[in-house]
Design a protein around this motif. Structure first.
Motif, PDB file in Angstrom:
ATOM      1  N   LEU A   1      -8.412   8.724  -1.697  1.00 47.32           N
ATOM      2  CA  LEU A   1      -7.458   9.375  -2.690  1.00 47.32           C
ATOM      3  C   LEU A   1      -8.002   9.387  -4.140  1.00 47.32           C
ATOM      4  O   LEU A   1      -8.296   8.270  -4.483  1.00 47.32           O
ATOM      5  N   PRO A   2      -7.874  10.304  -4.932  1.00 52.47           N
ATOM      6  CA  PRO A   2      -8.324  10.050  -6.210  1.00 52.47           C
ATOM      7  C   PRO A   2      -7.294   9.382  -7.122  1.00 52.47           C
ATOM      8  O   PRO A   2      -6.092   9.455  -6.850  1.00 52.47           O
TER       9      PRO A   2
ATOM     10  N   ALA B   1       0.054  16.062 -14.279  1.00 53.87           N
ATOM     11  CA  ALA B   1       0.472  15.735 -12.844  1.00 53.87           C
ATOM     12  C   ALA B   1       0.305  16.752 -11.926  1.00 53.87           C
ATOM     13  O   ALA B   1      -0.444  16.536 -10.912  1.00 53.87           O
TER      14      ALA B   1
ATOM     15  N   ALA C   1      -3.313  16.723 -10.768  1.00 53.83           N
ATOM     16  CA  ALA C   1      -3.511  15.474 -10.000  1.00 53.83           C
ATOM     17  C   ALA C   1      -3.354  16.019  -8.527  1.00 53.83           C
ATOM     18  O   ALA C   1      -3.753  15.587  -7.594  1.00 53.83           O
TER      19      ALA C   1
ATOM     20  N   ILE D   1      -0.449   7.998 -13.657  1.00 51.68           N
ATOM     21  CA  ILE D   1       0.837   8.237 -14.514  1.00 51.68           C
ATOM     22  C   ILE D   1       1.712   7.082 -14.220  1.00 51.68           C
ATOM     23  O   ILE D   1       2.114   6.406 -15.153  1.00 51.68           O
ATOM     24  N   PRO D   2       2.118   6.970 -12.953  1.00 49.57           N
ATOM     25  CA  PRO D   2       3.300   5.905 -12.831  1.00 49.57           C
ATOM     26  C   PRO D   2       2.523   4.609 -13.117  1.00 49.57           C
ATOM     27  O   PRO D   2       3.643   3.754 -13.648  1.00 49.57           O
TER      28      PRO D   2
ATOM     29  N   ILE E   1       0.783  -1.355  -0.180  1.00 53.08           N
ATOM     30  CA  ILE E   1       0.075   0.104  -0.001  1.00 53.08           C
ATOM     31  C   ILE E   1       0.736   1.144   0.039  1.00 53.08           C
ATOM     32  O   ILE E   1       0.614   2.222  -0.711  1.00 53.08           O
ATOM     33  N   PHE E   2       2.027   1.246   0.684  1.00 55.40           N
ATOM     34  CA  PHE E   2       2.695   2.483   0.984  1.00 55.40           C
ATOM     35  C   PHE E   2       3.380   2.770  -0.332  1.00 55.40           C
ATOM     36  O   PHE E   2       3.605   4.105  -0.729  1.00 55.40           O
TER      37      PHE E   2
ATOM     38  N   LEU F   1       6.848  14.707 -11.093  1.00 49.71           N
ATOM     39  CA  LEU F   1       6.667  14.791 -12.517  1.00 49.71           C
ATOM     40  C   LEU F   1       5.964  16.134 -12.528  1.00 49.71           C
ATOM     41  O   LEU F   1       6.277  17.023 -13.703  1.00 49.71           O
TER      42      LEU F   1
ATOM     43  N   VAL G   1      -6.191   9.513 -10.062  1.00 48.08           N
ATOM     44  CA  VAL G   1      -5.428  10.327 -11.092  1.00 48.08           C
ATOM     45  C   VAL G   1      -4.170  10.286 -10.312  1.00 48.08           C
ATOM     46  O   VAL G   1      -3.143  10.548 -11.050  1.00 48.08           O
ATOM     47  N   GLY G   2      -4.046  10.542  -8.939  1.00 49.41           N
ATOM     48  CA  GLY G   2      -2.889  10.814  -8.481  1.00 49.41           C
ATOM     49  C   GLY G   2      -1.638   9.498  -8.806  1.00 49.41           C
ATOM     50  O   GLY G   2      -0.573   9.674  -8.647  1.00 49.41           O
ATOM     51  N   VAL G   3      -2.209   8.225  -8.678  1.00 47.61           N
ATOM     52  CA  VAL G   3      -1.232   7.035  -9.365  1.00 47.61           C
ATOM     53  C   VAL G   3      -1.415   6.626 -10.656  1.00 47.61           C
ATOM     54  O   VAL G   3      -0.728   5.826 -10.839  1.00 47.61           O
TER      55      VAL G   3
ATOM     56  N   PHE H   1       4.006   6.271  -5.398  1.00 51.67           N
ATOM     57  CA  PHE H   1       3.640   6.865  -6.747  1.00 51.67           C
ATOM     58  C   PHE H   1       3.173   8.048  -6.700  1.00 51.67           C
ATOM     59  O   PHE H   1       3.205   8.793  -7.668  1.00 51.67           O
ATOM     60  N   ILE H   2       2.449   8.410  -5.435  1.00 52.47           N
ATOM     61  CA  ILE H   2       2.210   9.816  -5.492  1.00 52.47           C
ATOM     62  C   ILE H   2       3.095  10.775  -5.360  1.00 52.47           C
ATOM     63  O   ILE H   2       3.175  11.996  -6.236  1.00 52.47           O
TER      64      ILE H   2
ATOM     65  N   PHE I   1       6.101  10.078  -6.825  1.00 52.43           N
ATOM     66  CA  PHE I   1       6.382  10.306  -8.146  1.00 52.43           C
ATOM     67  C   PHE I   1       5.712  11.275  -8.940  1.00 52.43           C
ATOM     68  O   PHE I   1       6.047  12.027  -9.688  1.00 52.43           O
ATOM     69  N   THR I   2       4.192  11.084  -9.148  1.00 54.22           N
ATOM     70  CA  THR I   2       3.455  12.287  -9.727  1.00 54.22           C
ATOM     71  C   THR I   2       3.789  13.496  -9.352  1.00 54.22           C
ATOM     72  O   THR I   2       4.070  14.556 -10.153  1.00 54.22           O
TER      73      THR I   2
ATOM     74  N   LEU J   1      -5.409  15.821  -5.236  1.00 50.59           N
ATOM     75  CA  LEU J   1      -4.931  15.210  -3.872  1.00 50.59           C
ATOM     76  C   LEU J   1      -4.888  15.750  -2.824  1.00 50.59           C
ATOM     77  O   LEU J   1      -5.351  15.462  -1.804  1.00 50.59           O
TER      78      LEU J   1
ATOM     79  N   THR K   1      -5.828   5.882   1.699  1.00 46.56           N
ATOM     80  CA  THR K   1      -5.475   5.637   0.270  1.00 46.56           C
ATOM     81  C   THR K   1      -6.647   5.344  -0.621  1.00 46.56           C
ATOM     82  O   THR K   1      -6.675   5.622  -1.782  1.00 46.56           O
TER      83      THR K   1
ATOM     84  N   PHE L   1       2.833   1.507  -3.392  1.00 46.67           N
ATOM     85  CA  PHE L   1       2.160   1.794  -4.640  1.00 46.67           C
ATOM     86  C   PHE L   1       1.306   3.136  -4.583  1.00 46.67           C
ATOM     87  O   PHE L   1       0.725   3.501  -5.623  1.00 46.67           O
ATOM     88  N   VAL L   2       0.796   3.304  -3.250  1.00 46.68           N
ATOM     89  CA  VAL L   2       0.170   4.515  -3.295  1.00 46.68           C
ATOM     90  C   VAL L   2       0.991   5.752  -2.976  1.00 46.68           C
ATOM     91  O   VAL L   2       1.144   6.706  -3.787  1.00 46.68           O
ATOM     92  N   TYR L   3       1.467   5.714  -1.659  1.00 44.16           N
ATOM     93  CA  TYR L   3       2.321   6.979  -1.434  1.00 44.16           C
ATOM     94  C   TYR L   3       3.342   6.932  -2.318  1.00 44.16           C
ATOM     95  O   TYR L   3       3.985   8.211  -2.652  1.00 44.16           O
TER      96      TYR L   3
END
Lengths: 298, 276
Positions: B118-119, A272, A275, B125-126, A30-31, A44, B121-123, A37-38, A40-41, A279, B115, A33-35
């Motif tokens: 959260l929308p 990005a 997004a 792109i990756p 979870i951390f 970007l 769209v935040g993840v 990746f966030i 990373f976004t 968020l 999590t 792939f969610v945080y």
């Protein structure tokens, strides 16, 4: 347990470790792939990425570009209109439905699932169904004309000034029953004795409602608000199915904006940054609520 | 709360409540009814409500023209697959947090649950970039992975709230009797946990079935599930009312059936456990 102390010791230590071991994969997944990746976004959003990600930092350029785009301003204005009407109307209808059902009316057991039915559907289904219903050529207007009411006129979905309200209609249809369930649970939780005492003291219906029932429903109002507002900010599929963002850009929302800028217009950096704004909006609503909720419970 | 209400008022309330119920249900009912009409009857004036010649020819035509079963199977594989994998990861995690809570458990839960709100769209792109690089775009495997990840927090959270309802006294009694961790889990915990796990499973299958953001954005032709099928029908083909209705009825039929049995779980899941 085992006779050898060393073995027993190892066993207890293992048993103490197991809970942490089995939790670890979920946490990691979870951390990351969610945080992860966030982040990373977020990174970007400060780069000049276009069709492909680039790691060339450009500071806040994407953000200043973003807020100069009329496309984006339209999206957030639409979101403001949509969210406030959607939350307000769903809450009002949900509360009224819950009040009706709470009167011990006949057939409640059958009525409740009917109210809740739309919620079980995907927003894609809701959007498609309402697209036909609201289409002047085949839906409501057409049917009214067939029935002989030829002056009936309802083409909001084709009118760029009113199309956003058709999104509200469909979303309210989907969510009202669900809000009703939240309020009904709240109403059923109110102590009867208090109401009886108030009635004996001569409180009228309206007074009782305003002074006793509504204040007791505060937690239900709060959860309804948080849940509906995060659904509103996330709205994507409903608009895609109902109007596709149109006519023109009349029903464009931040989520559809993000998608079209990132993938159709190849402006990944700007996508990005939009997004990230979304968020942060959700975090501003959600973090205080979750924090309070968890503190209350224990 | 029950208040003394006069009979008259009660009747009025009942009538209003049922009218609203009918209004809410009408779009679904109308679509299903129209799907059994002939094209001529579907646009007849005045429209017939239930007294028409029922026919299933629309269904045959839609089946022939679109690859309904492929979409359907994609939906089944994606929603069931992601739910089962999610449960395998989540059950131990939820068990650990519910029965052996540490100091940080509450915070961990909060961050996990956050999590889900959260929308996406935040993840987007990756995930899109990774999928493009490893060739997972438009594959069932890819969607199973994404939906497992996306729904894992809600699975853990729901399981946690269900596990919390299991009385700890029984576990302590078993421990006093000298049951090992293994025996405790197999003989005491599992039988009491099954209903909660089943409810979570049902909830998650529906959430995954209805998921559209990811299925629309990560699939094209091969792995597209029913949500994409519906979206592809959303441009009305001329005025083929009845066929359109048949297509949408077929698309929502599984949800209509599952939805009837799972409303309690859905409310509980969508309110993050606030309404039990």
């Amino acid at each position: 347990m085992a006779s050898a102390p060393a073995q027993a010791d190892f066993k207890t230590r293992l048993q103490n470790l197991i809970p942490k071991l089995v939790l670890a994969p979920s946490l990691a997944v979870i951390f990351l792939f969610v945080y992860g990746f966030i982040i990373f976004t977020g990174y970007l959003s400060f780069t000049d990425s276009r069709i492909l990600p680039s790691f060339n930092l450009v500071g806040f350029e994407n953000y200043s570009k973003l807020f100069r785009l009329s496309h984006w301003t339209t999206s957030i204005t639409n979101l403001a209109i949509f969210a406030s009407l959607y939350i307000g109307i769903s809450t009002l209808i949900g509360l009224s439905l819950a009040t009706f059902l709470d009167q011990k009316i006949r057939g409640e057991g059958l009525l409740r699932p009917i109210y809740l039915y739309p919620m079980a559907l995907s927003f894609i289904v809701t959007g498609t169904a309402w697209k036909w219903l609201l289409d002047p050529g085949i839906g409501l207007e057409h049917t009214m004309h067939l029935w002989g009411w030829t002056s009936f006129h309802f083409d909001w979905i084709k009118n760029s000034d009113y199309a956003i309200y058709t999104v509200v209609i469909a979303a309210v249809w989907q969510s009202s029953g669900f809000v009703m369930a939240m309020f009904l649970a709240g109403l059923r939780g109110i102590d009867n004795e208090i109401l009886k005492a108030a009635q004996m003291d001569g409180a009228g219906n309206w007074q009782m409602y305003r002074r006793i029932i509504l204040p007791q429903l505060r937690p239900a109002f709060l959860s309804a608000f948080v849940i509906l507002s995060h659904l509103a900010v996330k709205s994507y599929d409903l608009v895609i199915a109902l109007t596709g963002g149109g006519p023109g850009r009349a029903t464009e929302l931040p989520a559809t904006f993000m998608y079209s800028y990132t993938f159709t217009r190849n402006q990944m950096g700007i996508g990005a940054s939009s997004a990230v704004i979304m968020l942060m909006t959700i975090a501003a609503i959600m973090v205080p609520y979750l924090y309070a909720e968890l503190r209350e419970k224990k | 709360m029950a208040r003394a209400v006069t009979t008259n008022r009660k009747i009025t309330m009942t009538v209003i409540a049922w009218s609203i119920g009918f209004l809410i249900f009408f779009p679904i009912l109308w679509t299903v009814l129209t799907s059994f009409k002939s094209e001529a009857e579907a646009i007849a004036s005045p429209p017939s409500f239930v007294f028409f010649d029922w026919t299933i020819e629309n269904y045959g035509i839609v089946m022939e023209r679109s690859n309904y079963f492929r979409f359907f199977m994609n939906s089944v594989v994606i929603s069931v697959g992601s739910t089962l994998i999610g449960l395998i990861i989540a059950v131990p995690a939820a068990w650990s947090m519910a029965f052996v809570p540490g100091k940080g458990t509450k915070n961990i839960l909060m961050w996990m649950l956050s999590t889900k709100m959260l929308p996406p769209v935040g993840v987007l792109i990756p995930i899109y970039l990774i999928f493009k690089n490893v060739g997972l775009l438009d594959t069932r495997t890819g969607l199973v992975i994404v939906l497992t990840l996306i729904n894992l927090p809600i699975i853990i959270w729901m399981l946690y709230t269900y596990f919390k309802e299991i009385p700890v006294d029984i576990l302590e009694a078993a421990r006093m009797d000298g049951a090992s961790l293994r025996n405790e889990i197999i003989y005491v915990l599992t039988p009491m946990a099954v209903p909660g796990i089943a409810s979570t499973m049902l909830l998650n299958i529906i959430l995954a079935w209805n998921e559209a953001f990811w299925t629309l954005n990560l699939t094209a032709a091969n792995a597209a599930p029913l949500t994409a099928f519906i979206a592809s029908y959303s441009s009305p083909e001329g005025l083929f009312y009845a066929k359109l209705s048949a297509a949408s009825t077929m698309a929502i039929a599984p949800i209509l059936i599952m939805g009837w049995f799972s409303q309690k779980q859905l409310v509980r899941g969508l309110t993050f456990g606030a309404v039990k």
